[in-house]
Write an enzyme that holds these catalytic residues in place. Structure first.
Site, PDB file in Angstrom:
ATOM      1  N   GLU A   1      -5.370  -8.327  -0.573  1.00 51.43           N
ATOM      2  CA  GLU A   1      -6.085  -8.023   0.673  1.00 51.43           C
ATOM      3  C   GLU A   1      -7.535  -7.773   0.306  1.00 51.43           C
ATOM      4  O   GLU A   1      -7.832  -6.845  -0.460  1.00 51.43           O
ATOM      5  CB  GLU A   1      -5.510  -6.791   1.395  1.00 51.43           C
ATOM      6  CG  GLU A   1      -4.235  -7.080   2.144  1.00 51.43           C
ATOM      7  CD  GLU A   1      -3.737  -5.911   2.984  1.00 51.43           C
ATOM      8  OE1 GLU A   1      -4.556  -5.169   3.551  1.00 51.43           O
ATOM      9  OE2 GLU A   1      -2.499  -5.757   3.055  1.00 51.43           O
TER      10      GLU A   1
ATOM     11  N   GLU B   1       0.818  -1.226   0.000  1.00 52.50           N
ATOM     12  CA  GLU B   1       0.000   0.000   0.000  1.00 52.50           C
ATOM     13  C   GLU B   1       0.843   1.263   0.000  1.00 52.50           C
ATOM     14  O   GLU B   1       0.626   2.165   0.825  1.00 52.50           O
ATOM     15  CB  GLU B   1      -0.963  -0.017   1.194  1.00 52.50           C
ATOM     16  CG  GLU B   1      -2.015  -1.077   1.063  1.00 52.50           C
ATOM     17  CD  GLU B   1      -3.149  -0.977   2.098  1.00 52.50           C
ATOM     18  OE1 GLU B   1      -3.072  -0.177   3.040  1.00 52.50           O
ATOM     19  OE2 GLU B   1      -4.118  -1.734   1.932  1.00 52.50           O
TER      20      GLU B   1
HETATM   21  O1  AHR Z   1      -5.040  -5.906   6.898  1.00 56.89           O
HETATM   22  C1  AHR Z   1      -4.973  -4.750   7.692  1.00 56.89           C
HETATM   23  C2  AHR Z   1      -4.326  -3.565   6.999  1.00 56.89           C
HETATM   24  O2  AHR Z   1      -5.136  -3.122   5.945  1.00 56.89           O
HETATM   25  C3  AHR Z   1      -3.013  -3.859   6.331  1.00 56.89           C
HETATM   26  O3  AHR Z   1      -1.961  -3.730   7.227  1.00 56.89           O
HETATM   27  C4  AHR Z   1      -2.934  -2.801   5.278  1.00 56.89           C
HETATM   28  O4  AHR Z   1      -2.196  -3.220   4.162  1.00 56.89           O
HETATM   29  C5  AHR Z   1      -4.366  -2.482   4.963  1.00 56.89           C
HETATM   30  O5  AHR Z   1      -4.629  -1.128   4.993  1.00 56.89           O
END
Ligand code: AHR
Length: 500
Positions: free
Chosen positions: A294, A175
């Site tokens: 994610e 990210e």
């Molecule tokens: O999964 C939780 C968080 O969400 C992670 O650390 C990040 O990559 C995202 O914003």
């Protein structure tokens, strides 16, 4: 919604693409109680000789995870991987800035590899592009993948891991478009750093596959320009482009929420278009695919999730209800429907943190979406099918009219087995639905399951852990190439088939 008979038309020759096994991956971050008290808890009476919770391992195996991404997440961007290797009593105890917790480093790279072996999943590692350098990224690849006879590979052997870990998949940062990220960069700076890191990493091991950081959600102000810019710079050295996306029913608008597949599909379609654009612009023969590494329903707000400088704080431990499980089922349907371009996906996260699996000292709670994931990950094999669906529309505030049925299907020609995954997103209508097996003579439904409840907010608790579970239902008969299903409102129905 005007009720009429619905139809699902399935032709096993109308295929989309092979389903990548890596679509059924998970994510482990050093955050809250995902690692400590989640997968790793040596003090627990339930721990094995490695300190892994045996009940958690069993649940993870049951869900059929194929790959696990590690070690973060926002945690990654402040992490020095050297803190997590070597003798445990020499590992530093540190302040961890992303989640304002205390990191003991008792679990690190080599423990993670043991854990992956224990659940038979492929490791997917990430290198720090926040505080980390391209050199430290290259060193980690050497530490993990080089046989021996060099500084970093010999160090690994001296830490007890004689054989290389052979890690194929590598995320180049996390990210990096997010201002919350430690060492956040603009797209050009990140693209250049990722390119240089990937070059060194692939010189260490030319067989690895690299994953570029894409947008952290479709509401990011830099989306999708971030994706185009970073891809244009790093294209030839990347194999996948990552997508992150969390959602939740924050407004209490269940009707729109239950149509979330529209937003998921739109996100993939935009990025698929971006990939095509960049490939054409670069006159490239190389292909880059999508890695949704994610995804999950997430209620607790990220900026409020802080650990108050404690070890394994109880953070982001959300309660999920049936409606969340139906959204998860749609997410998985989208994975199959977009399997031409989507090749990796990791649910964030696999236990305790933003997870459908919760631990307590003496047990494990499975929330409703556990069953959505388990059914799809265990049954979707072979080719994803392009299913035709006729169903009445549900009117939503966010997406206008959306068909009441959200469907995907798979067929494995070699094994002659198939599966159909059907969400009825209507909150009121039972849909009598004909499944038409258009080309397959001799198809039989072997088993059928359903996850359903009359209350969209029904959930499982420690007192009532089995309120919402997938149940086997009577197997519908196939007559003249048709089966009639009665799909209750708020339900996820799964069929497994075998062809003579
Ligand atoms: O999964 C939780 C968080 O969400 C992670 O650390 C990040 O990559 C995202 O914003």
């Amino acid at each position: 919604m005007a009720s009429s008979k619905s139809q699902i038309l399935i032709d096993t020759k109308r295929t989309i693409a092979s389903i990548s096994p890596l679509l059924f991956g998970g994510f482990v971050e050093h955050m809250g109680r995902c690692v400590y008290e989640g997968i790793y808890d040596p003090e627990s009476p339930l721990a094995d000789e490695h300190g892994f919770r045996t009940d958690v391992l069993a649940a993870l195996r049951d869900q059929g995870y194929t790959t696990i991404r590690y070690p973060g997440g926002n945690f990654l961007s402040g992490y020095n991987w050297l803190d997590g290797v070597g003798p445990k009593d020499k590992r530093p105890r540190r302040r961890e800035l992303a989640w304002q917790s205390i990191e003991t480093n008792q679990f690190g790279t080599n423990e993670f590899m043991e854990f992956c072996k224990a659940i038979d999943a492929a490791p997917m590692m990430a290198v720090n592009m926040g505080t980390g350098t391209i050199q430290s990224a290259s060193d980690l690849v050497e530490y993990c993948n080089v046989e021996g006879g060099t500084y970093w590979s010999d160090l690994r052997a001296s830490h007890g891991a004689r054989d290389p870990h052979d890690v194929r998949y590598w995320c180049v940062g996390n990210e990096m478009d997010g201002p919350w990220q430690i060492g956040h960069l603009d797209a050009v700076t990140y693209g250049n750093k990722a390119l240089e890191a990937a070059k060194m990493m692939k010189w260490q091991d030319p067989t690895i596959k690299t994953i570029l950081c894409g947008s952290s959600n479709d509401y990011m102000p830099t989306y999708p320009e971030w994706d185009r810019t970073a891809l244009e710079i790093a294209w030839e050295h990347m194999d996948y482009h990552s997508m992150h996306y969390y959602t939740a029913n924050h407004d209490g608008d269940t009707t729109s929420y239950l149509a979330s597949a529209v937003a998921f599909e739109r996100f993939v379609n935009t990025l698929e278009g971006t990939l095509r654009y960049v490939k054409a612009k670069r006159r490239s023969k190389h292909d880059v695919y999508l890695s949704w590494d994610e995804w999950q329903v997430w209620y607790s707000q990220m900026d409020l999730v802080q650990g108050n400088w404690t070890e394994a704080p109880h953070i982001a431990e959300d309660v999920y209800s049936l409606e969340d499980a139906l959204v998860v089922a749609q997410w998985l349907n989208v994975f199959l429907r977009k399997s031409n371009v989507l090749k990796i996906a990791c649910v964030a996260q696999i236990v305790n943190v933003i997870s459908w699996l919760q631990t307590r000292n003496d047990g494990l709670l499975k929330q409703p979406s556990y069953y959505s994931f388990k059914l799809v990950s265990n049954l979707a094999r072979g080719e994803a099918l392009d299913v035709l669906v006729k169903a009445p529309l549900v009117e939503t505030k966010q997406y206008d009219g959306v068909p009441a049925l959200d469907v995907s299907a798979s067929y494995d020609a070699e094994a002659k087995t198939g599966a159909v995954f059907i969400v009825n997103r209507s909150q009121t209508e039972t849909l009598v639905t004909d499944v038409v097996w258009q080309d397959t003579k001799g198809v039989q439904i072997e088993k059928a399951w359903q996850l359903a409840d009359s209350d969209a907010k029904a959930f499982n608790s420690w007192d009532a852990p089995d309120r919402v579970v997938a149940k086997e239902i009577t197997v519908p008969v196939v007559e003249n190439g048709r089966s009639t299903l009665t799909l209750p409102p708020l339900s996820f129905t799964v069929l497994s088939t075998r062809t003579a």
